[in-house]
Scaffold this motif. Structure first.
Motif, short mmCIF file in Angstrom:
data_model
loop_
_atom_site.label_atom_id
_atom_site.label_comp_id
_atom_site.label_asym_id
_atom_site.label_seq_id
_atom_site.Cartn_x
_atom_site.Cartn_y
_atom_site.Cartn_z
N ALA A 70 0.83 -1.21 0.00
CA ALA A 70 0.00 0.00 0.00
C ALA A 70 0.86 1.25 0.00
O ALA A 70 0.52 2.25 -0.63
CB ALA A 70 -0.92 -0.01 1.22
N GLY A 71 2.00 1.21 0.69
CA GLY A 71 2.89 2.36 0.69
C GLY A 71 3.43 2.66 -0.69
O GLY A 71 3.64 3.82 -1.04
N ASN A 72 3.65 1.61 -1.48
CA ASN A 72 4.12 1.82 -2.85
C ASN A 72 2.99 2.29 -3.76
O ASN A 72 3.24 2.90 -4.79
CB ASN A 72 4.72 0.52 -3.40
N THR A 73 1.77 1.95 -3.42
CA THR A 73 0.63 2.30 -4.27
C THR A 73 0.14 3.71 -3.99
O THR A 73 -0.11 4.49 -4.90
CB THR A 73 -0.52 1.30 -4.05
N ILE A 74 0.02 4.05 -2.71
CA ILE A 74 -0.51 5.35 -2.32
C ILE A 74 0.64 6.20 -1.82
O ILE A 74 0.93 6.26 -0.63
CB ILE A 74 -1.59 5.20 -1.24
N THR A 75 1.34 6.85 -2.71
CA THR A 75 2.45 7.72 -2.36
C THR A 75 1.97 9.17 -2.40
O THR A 75 0.82 9.47 -2.71
CB THR A 75 3.61 7.53 -3.34
N ARG A 76 2.89 10.08 -2.11
CA ARG A 76 2.51 11.50 -2.13
C ARG A 76 2.14 11.95 -3.54
O ARG A 76 1.30 12.82 -3.72
CB ARG A 76 3.67 12.34 -1.61
N GLN A 77 2.79 11.35 -4.55
CA GLN A 77 2.44 11.71 -5.92
C GLN A 77 1.06 11.21 -6.31
O GLN A 77 0.45 11.72 -7.23
CB GLN A 77 3.48 11.13 -6.89
N ARG A 78 0.58 10.19 -5.60
CA ARG A 78 -0.73 9.62 -5.92
C ARG A 78 -1.68 9.73 -4.73
O ARG A 78 -2.50 8.86 -4.49
CB ARG A 78 -0.56 8.15 -6.32
N ALA A 79 -1.53 10.82 -3.96
CA ALA A 79 -2.33 10.98 -2.75
C ALA A 79 -3.80 11.19 -3.07
O ALA A 79 -4.66 10.99 -2.21
CB ALA A 79 -1.80 12.16 -1.92
N SER A 80 -4.12 11.60 -4.29
CA SER A 80 -5.51 11.86 -4.65
C SER A 80 -6.16 10.68 -5.36
O SER A 80 -7.21 10.84 -5.97
CB SER A 80 -5.60 13.10 -5.55
N LEU A 81 -5.54 9.51 -5.30
CA LEU A 81 -6.12 8.34 -5.95
C LEU A 81 -7.49 8.03 -5.35
O LEU A 81 -7.67 8.03 -4.13
CB LEU A 81 -5.21 7.13 -5.78
N HIS A 82 -8.42 7.72 -6.23
CA HIS A 82 -9.75 7.33 -5.78
C HIS A 82 -9.66 5.93 -5.17
O HIS A 82 -8.89 5.09 -5.63
CB HIS A 82 -10.72 7.33 -6.97
N PRO A 83 -10.43 5.64 -4.09
CA PRO A 83 -10.37 4.31 -3.49
C PRO A 83 -10.61 3.17 -4.47
O PRO A 83 -10.03 2.10 -4.33
CB PRO A 83 -11.47 4.37 -2.42
N ALA A 84 -11.46 3.41 -5.48
CA ALA A 84 -11.69 2.37 -6.49
C ALA A 84 -10.43 2.10 -7.29
O ALA A 84 -10.16 0.97 -7.69
CB ALA A 84 -12.84 2.78 -7.41
N HIS A 85 -9.64 3.16 -7.54
CA HIS A 85 -8.38 2.97 -8.26
C HIS A 85 -7.37 2.21 -7.40
O HIS A 85 -6.61 1.38 -7.91
CB HIS A 85 -7.80 4.33 -8.66
N VAL A 86 -7.35 2.51 -6.09
CA VAL A 86 -6.48 1.76 -5.19
C VAL A 86 -6.85 0.28 -5.21
O VAL A 86 -5.98 -0.60 -5.27
CB VAL A 86 -6.58 2.33 -3.76
N ASP A 87 -8.14 0.00 -5.14
CA ASP A 87 -8.61 -1.39 -5.17
C ASP A 87 -8.17 -2.07 -6.46
O ASP A 87 -7.67 -3.21 -6.45
CB ASP A 87 -10.13 -1.40 -5.05
N ALA A 88 -8.32 -1.38 -7.60
CA ALA A 88 -7.96 -2.00 -8.88
C ALA A 88 -6.47 -2.27 -8.98
O ALA A 88 -6.05 -3.34 -9.44
CB ALA A 88 -8.41 -1.09 -10.04
N LEU A 89 -5.62 -1.32 -8.54
CA LEU A 89 -4.18 -1.50 -8.65
C LEU A 89 -3.68 -2.64 -7.77
O LEU A 89 -2.89 -3.47 -8.20
CB LEU A 89 -3.47 -0.19 -8.28
N ILE A 90 -4.13 -2.69 -6.51
CA ILE A 90 -3.70 -3.76 -5.61
C ILE A 90 -4.25 -5.10 -6.08
O ILE A 90 -3.56 -6.13 -6.07
CB ILE A 90 -4.15 -3.46 -4.17
#
Length: 611
Positions: free
Chosen positions: A570-590
């Motif tokens: 999760a730390g690699n997925t949600i970084t400061r550059q991607r702090a505005s990622l939508h939760p659905a996008h987080v779910d899809a990437l992981i």
């Protein structure tokens, strides 16, 4: 007049008929910078690749050939873009087929998903130049197009996994975690064995959980996920938090639940690490390591002393508060480098006297480390083997724990007082947290897993008076299930042959990595592993009668011993550059990253269908 006439004829013959390149001021096409005519004027030679082409008073063939040299072509296009064009540019990028475009787009998505990269990685100018060199006709899609492709792969992979799990009884692991942007998430992973006996771990979802993490809310969220996937749960593994334990009692969809073995081991061992004498030596070691990690002069001096003493060059390692085995690694590496470390700290040209005084470790502290490290080493191995994701570790729990309490944590006469207190504290914590003295072990899921594991089927860790009750419990479970899919006689012969084959191979020499692995097993399991022990006919017959039912679903879904952790991913997925990622996008990437084999399989099938 003749000179003027010749110049006009040169314009008519050598200028670009349709015009790909900007003409020079003299009216001669710039393509001639890369070609030369022969004496007869019937052939031209490419100055780049020395190819010979026919020349029929037109430069069209030369323009077509020059497209094989994209660097020169791009150079001319950049030059021409800085000058006003009076003619139409026909050197457009070569067309890319729809199939090829889909393949490249899927590969771009793979870069984002597999390497956990932001979308900006494929929109950078440097990346575009590389892609333009290999595929000049391809344009990098927009953000919306890439996300739509990711969403399509997510939905297709989800269908594939749902199809694979259809009819399976699965075990779940769940974890609550907080991202670097302080957003709370819950991740649920399904563990099961396919009909071809392949162990699978599939992340089902990673959803944001903004409500309070009460037991009722957790139970409701897990129930929604189970109903959404339409799966049948055999057991759920979770951490030992009170809200999670109560959630398991509230949710009717969880017939069985287990605390995370890795987390429980962590709590038991940390109770010994916080003892006053042990904590003092760990703090002293941590200060020394931090000094070398923050001082370039001390680090260089350490390397010189390592070379002089013939010690393997190794950087000192700091520990992590949430992983106790990192503390063991820190202590072990420091103790291995103690002579070089002490030499650097004693050198006043490298270390100031005030720093020497604050970092100096007493002889009694080094002696405590010398006795403590051999105790921590098997505990660290046990933690590592319990945290394996793609091997069945449930049957390891009781054999490893009973062996640790009876060997590693047994107090010796030569032990220092601090080491004795550490051993007694950790042993009591293990016995209490895992209920090793309880009579309920005979009916627990880990014990059932031991009976189904040929290495521990003898149940040597359980008193002999309780073994018959344990076998009776398993027989009762078997009688409640469906008829076996395999014939009894065939399976019996198969087990017998495997037993004989195992016995015959005991004399073969074992070396290398396999030998080290067997040494680790011997250290962790001790006398509780069957090894080369031959069964008596009565024992073999009893085991065949039990193991013939191993094909029905519940025993293919014995849970993993640990709750899967997603802090690093999760730390690699949600970084400061991607702090505005939508939760659905987080779910899809992981989801796509952790289920790579299903996603790659789908992409390949999609490409073959489109072709």
């Amino acid at each position: 007049m003749r000179q003027v006439k010749n110049k006009s004829m040169c314009k008519l013959t050598d200028q670009e008929p349709s015009g790909s390149f900007q003409q020079s001021s003299s009216g001669i096409s710039s393509v001639w910078k890369y070609f030369s005519k022969d004496e007869a004027g019937k052939n031209v030679t490419c100055k780049i690749c020395k190819s010979i082409l026919k020349y029929n008073k037109s430069t069209s063939v030369m323009h077509t050939h020059l497209k094989r040299h994209p660097l020169k072509l791009g150079e001319e296009q950049r030059k021409s873009s800085t000058q006003p064009q009076s003619i139409i540019d026909f050197t457009k990028r070569p067309t890319v087929t729809d199939t090829r475009r889909k393949q490249i787009t899927n590969l771009l998505v793979n870069i984002i998903v597999k390497d956990i990269r932001p979308l900006a990685a494929v929109h950078g100018e440097g990346f575009r130049e590389v892609l333009r060199f290999f595929e000049p006709g391809y344009e990098v899609p927009s953000y919306n197009t890439l996300w739509n492709t990711i969403k399509h792969q997510y939905e297709t992979t989800r269908k594939n996994i749902a199809k694979e799990m259809r009819g399976q009884t699965v075990s779940l692991t769940t974890d609550l975690w907080t991202s670097s942007t302080m957003e709370p998430y819950i991740t649920v992973t399904a563990h099961y064995i396919t009909n071809t006996w392949q162990l699978k771990a599939r992340v089902l979802c990673t959803s944001i959980m903004s409500e309070r993490h009460t037991a009722a809310n957790i139970a409701n969220r897990l129930s929604e996920i189970i109903k959404e996937w339409g799966i049948q749960v055999f057991c759920t593994v979770h951490d030992n938090a009170s809200n999670m334990n109560l959630a398991m009692e509230l949710c009717e969809l969880f017939p069985n639940d287990l605390g995370c073995t890795g987390h429980t081991l962590q709590l038991a061992i940390k109770s010994g690490l916080v003892l006053p004498d042990v904590a003092k030596v760990i703090d002293a070691a941590r200060r020394v390591v931090s000094h070398f990690r923050h001082s370039a002069v001390a680090t260089c001096a350490l390397k010189r002393w390592q070379e002089q003493l013939g010690i393997r060059a190794k950087k000192l390692q700091n520990d992590c508060a949430v992983r106790w085995n990192s503390t063991y690694i820190m202590l072990q590496w420091l103790f291995e480098q103690r002579i070089a470390v002490q030499s650097v700290l004693a050198d006043e040209t490298v270390t100031k006297p005030s720093v020497q005084k604050s970092l100096a470790m007493r002889a009694s502290q080094w002696e405590l480390l010398e006795q403590l490290i051999p105790v921590l080493q098997p505990l660290a191995k046990a933690t590592e083997i319990m945290c394996g994701e793609l091997h069945v570790g449930l049957s390891f729990i009781f054999p490893v724990l009973f062996n640790l309490t009876s060997t590693t944590l047994r107090v010796e006469a030569s032990d220092l007082t601090a080491v004795r207190v550490f051993k007694n504290t950790v042993r009591q914590q293990l016995e209490t947290r895992f209920k090793l003295d309880s009579g309920d072990l005979t009916q627990s899921i880990p014990t059932v897993a031991c009976m189904l594991d040929p290495r521990f089927k003898h149940l040597n860790f359980i008193p002999e008076s309780q073994r018959d009750a344990t076998y009776s419990h398993l027989n009762g479970l078997v009688q409640c299930e469906e008829e076996p899919l395999a014939a009894k006689g065939e399976l019996g012969e198969d087990v017998g042959l495997r037993s004989e084959g195992t016995a015959d191979n005991q004399d073969e020499p074992v070396t290398g990595k396999k030998a080290r692995l067997e040494q680790d097993f011997e250290q962790l399991f001790g006398p509780h592993i069957a090894g080369g022990k031959r069964d008596t006919p009565q024992q073999l017959r009893k085991y065949v009668d039990i193991s013939q039912h191993h094909i029905f679903p519940p025993w293919r879904t014995l849970p993993a011993p640990q709750a899967r952790s997603f802090f690093s991913l999760a730390g690699n997925t949600i970084t400061r550059q991607r702090a505005s990622l939508h939760p659905a996008h987080v779910d899809a990437l992981i989801f796509l990253h952790t289920n790579q084999d299903q996603k790659v399989k789908d992409v390949t099938e999609q490409d073959s269908d489109s072709e």
